[in-house]
Design a protein around this motif. Structure first.
Motif, short mmCIF file in Angstrom:
data_model
loop_
_atom_site.label_atom_id
_atom_site.label_comp_id
_atom_site.label_asym_id
_atom_site.label_seq_id
_atom_site.Cartn_x
_atom_site.Cartn_y
_atom_site.Cartn_z
N PHE A 135 0.87 -1.04 -0.01
CA PHE A 135 -0.16 0.20 -0.01
C PHE A 135 0.88 1.12 0.06
O PHE A 135 0.28 2.36 -0.12
CB PHE A 135 -0.97 -0.13 1.30
CG PHE A 135 -2.07 -1.03 1.21
CD1 PHE A 135 -3.48 -0.73 0.39
CD2 PHE A 135 -1.91 -2.21 1.43
CE1 PHE A 135 -4.34 -1.61 0.33
CE2 PHE A 135 -3.02 -3.22 1.39
CZ PHE A 135 -3.99 -2.90 0.51
N ASP A 136 2.23 1.18 0.15
CA ASP A 136 3.06 2.29 -0.17
C ASP A 136 3.49 2.61 -1.41
O ASP A 136 4.45 3.51 -1.41
CB ASP A 136 4.30 1.92 0.90
CG ASP A 136 3.79 2.07 2.26
OD1 ASP A 136 2.91 2.66 2.81
OD2 ASP A 136 4.54 1.37 3.41
N THR A 137 3.39 1.47 -2.11
CA THR A 137 3.74 1.49 -3.85
C THR A 137 2.54 1.83 -4.69
O THR A 137 1.39 1.53 -4.32
CB THR A 137 4.51 0.39 -4.02
OG1 THR A 137 4.04 -0.80 -3.67
CG2 THR A 137 6.03 0.31 -3.09
N LYS A 138 2.98 1.77 -6.02
CA LYS A 138 1.85 1.86 -7.01
C LYS A 138 1.99 0.65 -7.92
O LYS A 138 3.03 0.00 -8.09
CB LYS A 138 2.23 3.08 -7.76
CG LYS A 138 2.01 4.49 -7.02
CD LYS A 138 2.34 5.82 -7.84
CE LYS A 138 2.19 7.10 -6.96
NZ LYS A 138 2.43 8.13 -7.92
N HIS A 139 0.51 0.58 -8.39
CA HIS A 139 0.60 -0.88 -9.34
C HIS A 139 -0.39 -0.53 -10.34
O HIS A 139 -0.88 0.30 -10.57
CB HIS A 139 0.05 -1.82 -8.29
CG HIS A 139 0.63 -2.12 -6.99
ND1 HIS A 139 1.75 -2.56 -6.86
CD2 HIS A 139 0.28 -1.61 -5.89
CE1 HIS A 139 2.34 -2.48 -5.54
NE2 HIS A 139 1.11 -1.84 -4.70
N VAL A 140 -0.47 -1.54 -11.46
CA VAL A 140 -1.56 -1.73 -12.37
C VAL A 140 -2.61 -2.69 -12.32
O VAL A 140 -2.55 -3.50 -12.70
CB VAL A 140 -0.75 -1.59 -13.53
CG1 VAL A 140 -1.92 -1.09 -14.71
CG2 VAL A 140 0.20 -0.54 -13.71
N GLY A 141 -3.50 -2.15 -11.16
CA GLY A 141 -4.36 -3.49 -10.97
C GLY A 141 -5.50 -3.67 -11.91
O GLY A 141 -5.85 -2.83 -12.78
N ARG A 142 -6.23 -4.82 -11.91
CA ARG A 142 -7.29 -4.94 -12.77
C ARG A 142 -8.27 -5.71 -11.96
O ARG A 142 -8.91 -5.19 -10.99
CB ARG A 142 -7.06 -5.63 -14.16
CG ARG A 142 -6.18 -4.72 -14.99
CD ARG A 142 -7.29 -3.47 -15.40
NE ARG A 142 -6.67 -2.75 -16.82
CZ ARG A 142 -5.84 -1.66 -16.40
NH1 ARG A 142 -5.53 -1.00 -15.16
NH2 ARG A 142 -5.50 -0.98 -17.42
N GLY A 143 -8.40 -6.93 -12.23
CA GLY A 143 -9.68 -7.76 -11.44
C GLY A 143 -8.87 -8.02 -9.95
O GLY A 143 -7.67 -7.92 -9.79
N ALA A 144 -9.74 -8.30 -9.16
CA ALA A 144 -9.52 -8.37 -7.74
C ALA A 144 -10.47 -9.58 -7.02
O ALA A 144 -11.77 -9.53 -7.50
CB ALA A 144 -9.43 -7.17 -7.06
N ALA A 145 -10.07 -10.47 -5.94
CA ALA A 145 -10.96 -11.48 -5.58
C ALA A 145 -10.57 -11.57 -4.10
O ALA A 145 -9.51 -11.15 -3.78
CB ALA A 145 -10.71 -12.69 -6.35
N PHE A 146 -11.56 -11.88 -3.27
CA PHE A 146 -11.26 -11.78 -1.95
C PHE A 146 -11.87 -13.07 -1.22
O PHE A 146 -12.93 -13.72 -1.75
CB PHE A 146 -12.25 -10.83 -1.38
CG PHE A 146 -11.99 -9.34 -2.10
CD1 PHE A 146 -11.05 -8.38 -1.55
CD2 PHE A 146 -12.46 -9.09 -3.27
CE1 PHE A 146 -10.87 -7.38 -2.02
CE2 PHE A 146 -12.18 -8.09 -3.95
CZ PHE A 146 -11.30 -6.87 -3.52
N GLY A 147 -11.00 -13.49 -0.37
CA GLY A 147 -11.45 -14.81 0.31
C GLY A 147 -10.37 -15.27 1.48
O GLY A 147 -9.41 -14.45 1.55
N ASP A 148 -10.61 -16.24 2.14
CA ASP A 148 -9.72 -16.77 3.29
C ASP A 148 -8.69 -17.63 2.75
O ASP A 148 -9.06 -18.99 2.75
CB ASP A 148 -10.56 -17.19 4.26
CG ASP A 148 -9.85 -17.18 5.59
OD1 ASP A 148 -8.54 -17.10 5.60
OD2 ASP A 148 -10.13 -17.82 6.58
N LEU A 149 -7.70 -17.33 2.18
CA LEU A 149 -6.78 -18.28 1.76
C LEU A 149 -6.11 -19.06 2.61
O LEU A 149 -5.81 -20.50 2.49
CB LEU A 149 -5.68 -17.58 0.94
CG LEU A 149 -6.01 -16.94 -0.13
CD1 LEU A 149 -4.70 -16.08 -0.93
CD2 LEU A 149 -6.85 -17.58 -1.21
N ASP A 150 -5.79 -18.52 3.88
CA ASP A 150 -5.14 -19.54 4.83
C ASP A 150 -6.04 -20.10 6.15
O ASP A 150 -5.71 -20.71 7.09
CB ASP A 150 -3.87 -18.81 5.53
CG ASP A 150 -4.34 -17.17 5.77
OD1 ASP A 150 -5.59 -16.97 5.81
OD2 ASP A 150 -3.63 -16.56 6.32
#
Length: 636
Positions: free
Chosen positions: A499-514
């Motif tokens: 969150f301190d750096t920049k990116h070129v985001g597109r799709g995002a997904a959310f879930g409990d991986l661990d």
């Protein structure tokens, strides 16, 4: 059993009060903050054809309230896409330490996927939009796996390298993943924009639909870790340009139907228009308004792994001049009548909202609901989308991400089918204004019982600075905390290096991986490796998770409502279809419940109207809910 219906409050009276509040409030920052509002310093380069012959396919500059003239002179670039042409340095509205913590694990996770957009100096339009991903359990071992979409070269058929293959990664536990693409059968090579996951045949395994440019695909999960392409037999293998979609059971027959958002029509070379600087021959992506519109599609599941196009019959076809450049889709009971509805974000066109009438047809309520346009009556560049109750009144609110110079939009559900653009007074306007928003979520990242807001950002053009435009291609992600359901506050300071750096985001997904009881974030980043953000937020808050097993309702329980009485809050969450952009989330429903030792009451209301009611439930566990049956508990 009788389905519980929410009490409605008079829409007009709430509207008057809310408009007064909206006038009083402003910005994303706290009222006492002195930080400059980016909205006041943003300049635009959108010009209508009638104003200058040099511009083709562009729009009029946005004029701020109280101003008689645009902030900047007209753009001299041919067909420039809407958005910021320059801006003063962005000043975050809040730098207080954030309660959230996320750790980026992609490099050590075993995920070696790298997205390919097909962007080059020609700026063929389909390459602008990027791709999504899916979080789902493909082999039913209780761990969420990752499936990433990618693209191939344009024009289609010109691919010359190994690029352009979707990849599936099996979750091994311990934040480690293994590439199982080859043996799974999901190694699709094509121009893939979106992934829609759902159990189409009710056998307990998740099947996969791919929304593509150049022909959609449907893969049946065979239950042994492999998938079979059934696109042609299922009747969905049509040559369209699809962005994504969502599963839903719109006719409540127990089978999952499918809504597909189509972006438009584009073919080479007839639709390859020059946009940019003619003198230097530097090309930019054209405005979406240059793309021919196409009809979205609603497929009815026939119950035998085949689908029928019922778009016209169901009342969601619209007239050709009212189509939209479709992106994100979310399916949920939006108006509280127990029937699942459809909300679609459209790029530079009015958003769609279809209310289910319960007779196999929908009411087209976009224009009458207040959710089609922004507060000024303008269509925005809608991309990502979500539906969640942000203020605790029991009604799902709607959220849409937009292009730069257009703040992301939060529509508060006023009841009686009406919505109010409440972005500014809910604190989500100023910080989103400079950026191009894509995948998103209204999700509870600290388990306090209130949905927070995440948006991944990134521009479409990587060469604007060559043309004197002070606009970054890479952009920061936004994470805003929900403050007691009254306002959102930017909360990115100290969250983690990502969150301190920049990116070129597109799709995002959310879930409990661990499987530790909080939501993690995965972003498919354009022409880059993905971001895998593990949630390590320190908190004493508890959670409860639900998996659904419909018997009369659809197997996945899409459309089911969980009402959790914590003794302090009454939290309502739905098992939604779709959301975000071109992506699919963890199908399990994870609900934060705050600092409680026991949950006094949990009520599950199924799409069929049946209810499951449980009392004195211990938090921090997963409940396997069988429709109208006894409670089953697991330790996942």
């Amino acid at each position: 059993m009788i389905l519980i219906r929410r009490r409605r409050e008079p829409f007009v009276s709430r509207l008057i009060i809310s408009v007064w509040i909206a006038i009083w409030a402003s910005g994303c920052e706290d009222p006492a903050d002195d930080a400059p509002n980016p909205k006041a310093t943003a300049t635009v380069a959108r010009t209508d054809d009638s104003q200058t012959a040099k511009i083709q396919g562009a729009d009029s500059p946005r004029i701020e309230r109280g101003s008689d003239t645009p902030k900047t002179p007209p753009s001299t670039l041919i067909g420039e896409r809407p958005g910021l042409t320059s801006t003063k340095p962005y000043v975050p509205s809040n730098r207080d330490p954030s309660p959230f913590r996320f750790r980026e694990i992609a490099k050590e996770s075993g995920v070696d996927f790298v997205h390919y957009s097909a962007m080059n100096e020609h700026k063929y339009f389909p390459s602008a939009n990027g791709s999504g991903l899916a979080i789902f359990d493909y082999n039913n071992d209780g761990l969420m796996d990752l499936y990433f979409a990618t693209c191939v070269d344009l024009p289609l058929g010109s691919n010359t390298g190994p690029r352009g293959t979707n990849k599936l990664y099996k979750n091994l536990g311990g934040n480690r993943f293994e590439d199982v693409t080859a043996k799974s059968g999901l190694g699709f090579s094509g121009f893939c924009n979106g992934i829609v996951v759902g159990d189409i045949d009710g056998d307990g395994d998740f099947d996969v639909f791919l929304a593509n440019f150049g022909g959609n695909k449907l893969f049946e999960n065979l239950g042994d870790g492999t998938f079979k392409d059934i696109s042609t037999a299922a009747g969905v293998a049509i040559d369209v340009w699809s962005s994504g979609g969502a599963f839903l059971d719109y006719d409540n027959d127990g089978d999952l139907d499918l809504y597909i958002a189509n972006y438009g029509k584009w073919s080479y070379p007839e639709d390859d228009k020059f946009c940019g600087d003619a003198a230097t021959k530097i090309r930019l992506y054209c405005t979406p308004r240059s793309i021919r519109l196409d009809r979205h599609i609603l497929y009815r599941n026939n119950g035998d792994k085949t689908f029928t196009d019922v778009t016209v019959k169901a009342g969601v076809a619209r007239a050709p001049d009212e189509y939209g450049h479709g992106f994100g889709v979310v399916t949920s009971d939006i108006n509280g009548d127990g029937l699942i509805d459809i909300f679609v974000a459209n790029d530079t066109n009015p958003n769609f909202l279809f209310y289910n009438k319960g007779d196999g047809t929908f009411e087209d309520a976009g224009l009458t609901s207040g959710a089609a346009f922004d507060e000024g009556g303008q269509a925005r560049s809608g991309m990502g989308v979500d539906a969640e109750d942000v203020n605790g009144d029991g009604r799902p609110d709607l959220f849409v991400t937009n292009f730069s110079n257009e703040p992301n939009t939060l529509y508060i559900n006023m009841g009686a089918g009406g919505f109010l653009d409440s972005t500014s007074w809910m604190g989500l306007a100023a910080d989103s204004l400079p950026w191009v928003g894509w995948g998103c979520a209204l999700a509870d990242f600290d388990n306090d019982g209130r949905p927070d807001c995440f948006v991944t950002n990134g521009h479409v053009d990587d060469n604007l600075r060559k043309l004197g435009r002070d606009v970054d291609y890479e952009q920061p992600a936004l994470l805003c905390r929900n403050i007691e359901g009254k306002r959102f506050k930017l909360a990115t300071t100290g969250v983690g290096p990502y969150f301190d750096t920049k990116h070129v985001g597109r799709g995002a997904a959310f879930g409990d991986l661990d499987n530790d009881g909080d939501l993690d974030i995965v972003v498919n980043q354009r022409d880059s490796a993905p971001a895998i953000l593990i949630n390590e937020t320190p908190t004493k808050n508890k959670w409860i998770r639900f998996t659904f097993h419909g018997t009369k309702s659809n197997r996945e329980g899409i459309g089911a409502l969980a009402r959790i009485d914590t003794g302090r809050l009454i939290i309502e969450r739905q098992r939604k279809g779709g959301s975000s952009m071109s992506s699919s989330n963890d199908p399990r429903l994870l609900v934060g419940v705050g600092e409680v030792e026991t949950i006094p009451k949990v009520t599950i209301v199924w799409p069929s109207g049946a209810e499951n009611v449980f009392e004195n439930v211990k938090p921090n566990q997963t409940l396997d809910i069988v429709e109208n049956a006894t409670l089953r508990t697991t330790k996942r």
